[in-house]
Write an enzyme that holds these catalytic residues in place. Structure first.
Site, PDB file in Angstrom:
ATOM      1  NE  ARG A  90      -3.717  -0.804   2.075  1.00 35.76           N
ATOM      2  CZ  ARG A  90      -4.481  -0.538   1.194  1.00 35.76           C
ATOM      3  NH1 ARG A  90      -5.088   0.528   0.283  1.00 35.76           N
ATOM      4  NH2 ARG A  90      -5.526  -2.291   0.984  1.00 35.76           N
ATOM      5  CG  HIS A 108      10.780  -2.882  -4.758  1.00 29.35           C
ATOM      6  ND1 HIS A 108       9.629  -3.470  -4.866  1.00 29.35           N
ATOM      7  CD2 HIS A 108      11.219  -3.348  -5.859  1.00 29.35           C
ATOM      8  CE1 HIS A 108       9.319  -3.488  -6.312  1.00 29.35           C
ATOM      9  NE2 HIS A 108      10.573  -2.953  -6.943  1.00 29.35           N
ATOM     10  CD  GLN A 172      21.245 -12.733  -0.689  1.00 33.40           C
ATOM     11  OE1 GLN A 172      21.874 -11.712  -0.024  1.00 33.40           O
ATOM     12  NE2 GLN A 172      21.842 -14.520  -0.530  1.00 33.40           N
TER      13      GLN A 172
HETATM   14  C1  GAR Z   1       8.404  -9.767  -0.352  1.00 34.71           C
HETATM   15  O1  GAR Z   1       9.170 -10.357  -2.054  1.00 34.71           O
HETATM   16  C2  GAR Z   1       8.915  -7.999  -0.473  1.00 34.71           C
HETATM   17  O2  GAR Z   1      10.773  -7.577  -0.891  1.00 34.71           O
HETATM   18  C3  GAR Z   1       7.963  -6.951  -0.936  1.00 34.71           C
HETATM   19  O3  GAR Z   1       7.105  -8.521  -0.874  1.00 34.71           O
HETATM   20  C4  GAR Z   1       6.886  -9.765  -0.291  1.00 34.71           C
HETATM   21  C5  GAR Z   1       6.754  -9.646   0.801  1.00 34.71           C
HETATM   22  O4  GAR Z   1       6.981 -10.779   1.189  1.00 34.71           O
HETATM   23  N1  GAR Z   1       7.307  -6.311  -0.984  1.00 34.71           N
HETATM   24  C6  GAR Z   1       7.591  -5.397  -2.330  1.00 34.71           C
HETATM   25  O5  GAR Z   1       6.804  -5.884  -3.259  1.00 34.71           O
HETATM   26  C7  GAR Z   1       6.904  -3.720  -2.450  1.00 34.71           C
HETATM   27  N2  GAR Z   1       6.626  -3.227  -3.643  1.00 34.71           N
HETATM   28  P1  GAR Z   1       7.102 -11.219   3.094  1.00 34.71           P
HETATM   29  O6  GAR Z   1       6.054 -10.565   3.049  1.00 34.71           O
HETATM   30  O7  GAR Z   1       6.945 -12.693   3.534  1.00 34.71           O
HETATM   31  O8  GAR Z   1       7.601  -9.890   3.855  1.00 34.71           O
END
Ligand code: GAR
Length: 201
Positions: A90, A108, A172
């Site tokens: 969001r 990201h 990573q």
């Molecule tokens: C992660 O890969 C994060 O980098 C990405 O969503 C995933 C959440 O995983 N975030 C985005 O794309 C934000 N623009 P998680 O809920 O297991 O941490």
């Protein structure tokens, strides 16, 4: 430093941060995990780890500003001084960000400024890049565009699909985000224009 961690889904980065915080010498602690939906699987993981949780749903507010005020109030209620977006899908406006100036981080799954937005692993594959990775950056109103704190790269293999690349990047992410939070919580980051300077003692 007390942290509020914002999630929308699985919460694996939240868990990585919480695990790092559990070490005695880590300069931060998770004060609360806040989700924008009760369906976020990370809420259960946070509760299982003994962390305080809250849900602030945009649909319960008349407009985005009221949602952001409630989000900020929830974080303040738990004493959060810094905010980590961890798969929080969001955009936040200045109305929220001004309440935590210079104190909001995001992770990201690409090497920004390449591939902001969504479905970025597939975009990286489709574009034919040889390397992708992840970026921890300060959050500004512009999507995925704030000053870059740390990055890590991974190879993109000919055999990759979005899932295999996402898994390599996620490994990573779980290393990089706690490292960035440590620098942040130790007060070792300063922003000069677009550049983040790291004070290495
Ligand atoms: C992660 O890969 C994060 O980098 C990405 O969503 C995933 C959440 O995983 N975030 C985005 O794309 C934000 N623009 P998680 O809920 O297991 O941490």
């Amino acid at each position: 430093m007390k942290l509020g961690v914002l999630i929308s889904g699985r919460g694996s980065n939240m868990v990585a941060i919480a695990e790092a915080c559990a070490a005695a010498d880590f300069p931060a602690e998770v004060a609360v995990v806040v989700a924008d939906t009760p369906a976020a699987a990370g809420l259960e993981k946070a509760a299982a780890a003994g962390l305080a949780t809250a849900v602030v749903e945009p649909g319960e507010f008349a407009h985005r500003g009221a949602f952001e005020d409630a989000l900020a109030a929830t974080l303040a209620h738990h004493g959060a001084e810094g905010v980590c977006l961890a798969g929080f899908m969001r955009l936040l406006t200045g109305r929220f960000l001004d309440q935590f100036p210079g104190k909001v981080l995001n992770i990201h799954p690409s090497l920004l400024p390449a591939f902001p937005g969504l479905d970025v692993q597939q975009k990286a594959i489709d574009h034919g890049v040889r390397f992708s990775g992840c970026t921890v950056h300060f959050v500004t109103e512009a999507m995925d565009a704030g000053p870059i704190v740390l990055q890590a790269s991974v190879p993109v293999l000919a055999t990759d699909d979005a899932d295999t690349l996402a898994a390599r990047i996620l490994e990573q992410e779980h290393r990089l985000y706690p490292e960035a939070v440590r620098l942040f919580a130790e007060g070792r980051l300063s922003v000069a224009g677009r550049r983040v300077l790291v004070d290495s003692d």
